[in-house]
Design an enzyme around this catalytic site. Structure first.
Site, PDB file in Angstrom:
ATOM      1  CE  LYS A  49      -4.544  -1.841   2.544  1.00 43.09           C
ATOM      2  NZ  LYS A  49      -5.286  -1.198   3.256  1.00 43.09           N
ATOM      3  CG  ASP A  54      -9.647   0.806   2.518  1.00 42.32           C
ATOM      4  OD1 ASP A  54     -10.005  -0.516   2.047  1.00 42.32           O
ATOM      5  OD2 ASP A  54      -8.048   0.609   2.889  1.00 42.32           O
TER       6      ASP A  54
HETATM    7  P1  NDP Z   1      -2.508  -1.369  11.180  1.00 42.96           P
HETATM    8  O1  NDP Z   1      -1.742  -2.320  11.873  1.00 42.96           O
HETATM    9  O2  NDP Z   1      -2.434  -0.338  10.669  1.00 42.96           O
HETATM   10  O3  NDP Z   1      -2.764  -0.077  12.428  1.00 42.96           O
HETATM   11  C1  NDP Z   1      -3.705  -0.507  13.980  1.00 42.96           C
HETATM   12  C2  NDP Z   1      -3.972   0.666  15.194  1.00 42.96           C
HETATM   13  O4  NDP Z   1      -5.040  -0.390  15.818  1.00 42.96           O
HETATM   14  C3  NDP Z   1      -2.540   0.789  15.177  1.00 42.96           C
HETATM   15  O5  NDP Z   1      -3.559   2.302  15.022  1.00 42.96           O
HETATM   16  C4  NDP Z   1      -2.927  -0.261  16.975  1.00 42.96           C
HETATM   17  O6  NDP Z   1      -2.103   0.891  17.804  1.00 42.96           O
HETATM   18  C5  NDP Z   1      -4.064  -0.433  17.048  1.00 42.96           C
HETATM   19  N1  NDP Z   1      -4.239  -1.248  17.565  1.00 42.96           N
HETATM   20  C6  NDP Z   1      -4.264  -2.224  17.804  1.00 42.96           C
HETATM   21  N2  NDP Z   1      -4.418  -3.088  18.732  1.00 42.96           N
HETATM   22  C7  NDP Z   1      -5.284  -2.698  19.540  1.00 42.96           C
HETATM   23  C8  NDP Z   1      -5.452  -2.689  20.652  1.00 42.96           C
HETATM   24  N3  NDP Z   1      -5.500  -4.407  21.625  1.00 42.96           N
HETATM   25  N4  NDP Z   1      -5.700  -2.139  21.415  1.00 42.96           N
HETATM   26  C9  NDP Z   1      -6.255  -0.690  20.733  1.00 42.96           C
HETATM   27  N5  NDP Z   1      -5.299  -0.531  19.787  1.00 42.96           N
HETATM   28  C10 NDP Z   1      -5.132  -0.452  19.288  1.00 42.96           C
HETATM   29  O7  NDP Z   1      -3.486  -2.090  10.858  1.00 42.96           O
HETATM   30  P2  NDP Z   1      -5.240  -1.746   9.847  1.00 42.96           P
HETATM   31  O8  NDP Z   1      -5.196   0.096  10.121  1.00 42.96           O
HETATM   32  O9  NDP Z   1      -4.292  -1.721   8.285  1.00 42.96           O
HETATM   33  O10 NDP Z   1      -6.433  -3.023   9.919  1.00 42.96           O
HETATM   34  C11 NDP Z   1      -7.072  -1.946  11.179  1.00 42.96           C
HETATM   35  C12 NDP Z   1      -8.448  -3.151  10.599  1.00 42.96           C
HETATM   36  O11 NDP Z   1      -8.617  -2.507  10.213  1.00 42.96           O
HETATM   37  C13 NDP Z   1      -7.682  -4.305   9.964  1.00 42.96           C
HETATM   38  O12 NDP Z   1      -8.514  -5.643  10.593  1.00 42.96           O
HETATM   39  C14 NDP Z   1      -8.346  -4.407   8.775  1.00 42.96           C
HETATM   40  O13 NDP Z   1      -8.869  -6.361   8.426  1.00 42.96           O
HETATM   41  C15 NDP Z   1      -9.773  -3.734   8.912  1.00 42.96           C
HETATM   42  N6  NDP Z   1     -10.045  -3.264   7.321  1.00 42.96           N
HETATM   43  C16 NDP Z   1     -10.785  -3.351   6.930  1.00 42.96           C
HETATM   44  C17 NDP Z   1     -11.708  -2.716   5.957  1.00 42.96           C
HETATM   45  C18 NDP Z   1     -12.420  -2.824   5.671  1.00 42.96           C
HETATM   46  O14 NDP Z   1     -12.618  -2.123   4.302  1.00 42.96           O
HETATM   47  N7  NDP Z   1     -13.823  -3.332   6.084  1.00 42.96           N
HETATM   48  C19 NDP Z   1     -11.004  -2.027   4.878  1.00 42.96           C
HETATM   49  C20 NDP Z   1      -8.754  -1.653   5.602  1.00 42.96           C
HETATM   50  C21 NDP Z   1      -8.883  -2.626   6.557  1.00 42.96           C
HETATM   51  P3  NDP Z   1      -0.793   0.933  18.570  1.00 42.96           P
HETATM   52  O15 NDP Z   1      -0.176   1.550  17.029  1.00 42.96           O
HETATM   53  O16 NDP Z   1      -0.730   1.550  19.286  1.00 42.96           O
HETATM   54  O17 NDP Z   1      -0.547  -0.711  18.358  1.00 42.96           O
END
Ligand code: NDP
Length: 289
Positions: A73, A109
């Protein structure tokens, strides 16, 4: 759409690695079949070292465009001719369109998220809170702001990515934006104002229907629309709990369908039937869950 003769199919697809569990192919091809479009969506396993060659190959073969997923990406951007406004603000591309020989990077997205709210809530003037600051959160936050939200606040564990997203929102959109840290159960009271739309944009709930978003539900007013980006399982614990509180909810399956529908629109000009796509996606997710 790419030039066609009677025996030349429109080619689209996805570049990712690993690619084995990508359910998008089922819903996009279902739309092509439903609308009797001579088009294909090919799910390609492309390693990072092969991305440049894969992009050149798509251009050489006259593809209409392709999706990019993990790990491409960000890396795909250097191979493109231009970025759509929101893709530039989000800083990531998940959809490439070949337009007049030029490679244009889009991010569908967040547009899918905004589209999935249609008929539930109007973002114009809304106060939105996004949980998380990763790729999905950036897409949801930027598109919500561009769609006219009054404020888009970001709540995240890691302060750096959360604050940099807030800076983009303040500098490049009309929305106000604040960052709040996330340590233990979040109370929306810390934001100091009403919340119209709350979005979980973390992976909490992916593949685990009982996973709990650390949130004090008592702080979520029943008037708030609660959305989740998690597509599988779509009825996350957050959405079930929010429904029980009287909130209206929006699932991540609708977002996934709407972003793919937008990609089809960009590649082919077709307005696809999203009910057909959702049914195909639900069948595919049932198979790989
Ligand atoms: P990233 O890894 O880029 O980001 C994840 C984010 O979630 C970070 O900010 C992370 O925080 C936070 N996070 C993770 N675990 C926790 C927790 N236990 N408590 C608090 N914060 C948490 O992932 P993406 O953004 O790419 O994807 C996230 C989700 O979105 C995925 O599950 C994906 O399937 C979904 N998605 C759905 C789409 C759709 O069309 N429905 C499209 C794209 C994505 P930190 O930095 O502090 O770890």
């Amino acid at each position: 759409m790419a030039a066609q003769g009677p025996f030349v199919s429109t080619i689209t697809g996805s570049f990712s690695h690993p690619a084995g569990d990508n359910p998008t192919v089922a819903m996009v091809e279902a739309a092509y079949r439903h609308h009797e479009l001579d088009a294909r969506y090919l799910n390609c396993d492309v390693r990072d070292v092969d991305l440049a060659a894969a992009v050149r190959g798509a251009v050489a073969m006259g593809w209409a465009g392709f999706n990019c997923s993990i790990p491409h990406k960000l890396a795909v951007i250097e191979h493109l001719d231009e970025l759509a406004e929101s893709a530039g603000l989000i800083g990531a591309v998940n959809c490439v369109v070949l337009r007049g020989g030029r490679l244009v990077g889009e991010n569908t997205d967040g547009q899918g998220f905004v589209a999935s709210l249609a008929g539930v809530v109007d973002l114009t003037g809304a106060r939105v809170v996004v949980l998380g600051s990763g790729g999905a959160a950036r897409a949801v936050a930027v598109e919500s702001a561009l769609a006219g939200a009054l404020s888009v606040d970001v709540v995240s564990r890691s302060a750096g990515p959360g604050r940099s997203l807030v800076e983009v929102l303040r500098a490049r959109t009309g929305a106000t934006s604040e960052h709040a840290g996330w340590d233990g159960d979040l109370s929306l009271d810390v934001l100091g104002h009403d919340v119209d739309v709350l979005v979980n944009a973390t992976p909490i709930g992916l593949g685990d229907a009982e996973a709990r978003v650390p949130l004090d539900l008592a702080s979520v007013p029943p008037s708030c629309v609660v959305a989740d980006v998690i597509p599988n399982p779509p009825r996350t614990r957050l959405l079930r709990d929010a429904s029980a509180r009287g909130c209206r909810t929006v699932d991540g399956l609708g977002m996934l369908v709407a972003q793919a529908a937008h990609a089809i629109r960009l590649w082919t000009g077709l307005e696809p039937d999203q009910a057909v796509m959702r049914a195909a996606l639900e069948r595919a997710l049932g198979q790989i869950a």
